[in-house]
Scaffold this active site. Structure first.
Site, PDB file in Angstrom:
ATOM      1  CB  CYS A  72      -1.971   1.851   6.017  1.00 12.92           C
ATOM      2  SG  CYS A  72      -1.622   0.933   4.499  1.00 12.92           S
TER       3      CYS A  72
ATOM      4  CG  HIS B 160      -1.973  -0.985   1.234  1.00 13.29           C
ATOM      5  ND1 HIS B 160      -3.121  -0.825   1.961  1.00 13.29           N
ATOM      6  CD2 HIS B 160      -2.107  -2.177   0.592  1.00 13.29           C
ATOM      7  CE1 HIS B 160      -3.918  -1.862   1.783  1.00 13.29           C
ATOM      8  NE2 HIS B 160      -3.309  -2.707   0.952  1.00 13.29           N
TER       9      HIS B 160
ATOM     10  CD  GLU C 287      -1.779   4.362   3.310  1.00 14.17           C
ATOM     11  OE1 GLU C 287      -2.935   4.660   3.645  1.00 14.17           O
ATOM     12  OE2 GLU C 287      -1.545   3.506   2.417  1.00 14.17           O
TER      13      GLU C 287
ATOM     14  CB  CYS D 101      -6.602  -0.116   5.209  1.00 16.96           C
ATOM     15  SG  CYS D 101      -4.902  -0.748   5.086  1.00 16.96           S
TER      16      CYS D 101
END
Length: 154
Positions: free
Chosen positions: A91, A58, A60, A88
């Site tokens: 993250c 992801h 991040e 999410c």
């Protein structure tokens, strides 16, 4: 570190630029940047799940990994993470564990958000670190990018 409104918008622009890079490899357009206490960008990332075949890639997490490598430490004390979409659970946990001081994000994520939408992981007092949160920076642009991406796939 406290960023000016103008600098926060500039950093969100950089995160939006990162998000657009994800589209090139057919990934969800989410982008992130991390700045150190002096305001210097030390990490950048965009979703790379499809191109890397990695469910943890992801934006991040990619940015956190780069920032940690740049700074030579896993502790991102005093750093600010700027991301186009509400993090999410994974993250949000990563930014708490890396000790990011401030989270700035664009659009809320009603389906998976772990800051305000479904959970408030980052401000849970039971966790070892609690970053400050700034929500809604360039939210319309962030949401529009996501809507366009998914509209093209329907």
């Amino acid at each position: 570190m406290s960023l000016s409104d103008e600098r926060t918008v500039e950093l969100m622009d950089a995160a939006l630029d990162e998000a657009r890079l994800a589209v090139a490899h057919d990934d969800v357009p989410v982008g992130a940047v991390i700045v150190d206490p002096d305001g210097r960008i030390v990490g950048r990332g965009h979703n790379r799940r499809e191109v890397d075949g990695d469910p943890t890639a992801h934006a991040e997490v990619v940015a956190i990994r780069e920032a940690a490598a740049t700074l030579g430490t896993w502790r991102l004390d005093g750093c600010t993470l700027v991301v186009t979409l509400e993090p999410c659970t994974m993250c949000a946990g990563a930014l708490v564990q890396s000790r990011v001081a401030t989270l700035v994000y664009g659009a809320d994520d009603a389906k998976a958000g772990a800051v305000v939408s479904l959970f408030d992981t980052v401000r849970d007092p039971r966790l070892p670190h609690t970053p400050a949160v700034v929500r809604g920076v360039r939210a319309d642009e962030s949401a529009a990018l996501l809507r366009a991406f998914f509209a093209d796939r329907r």
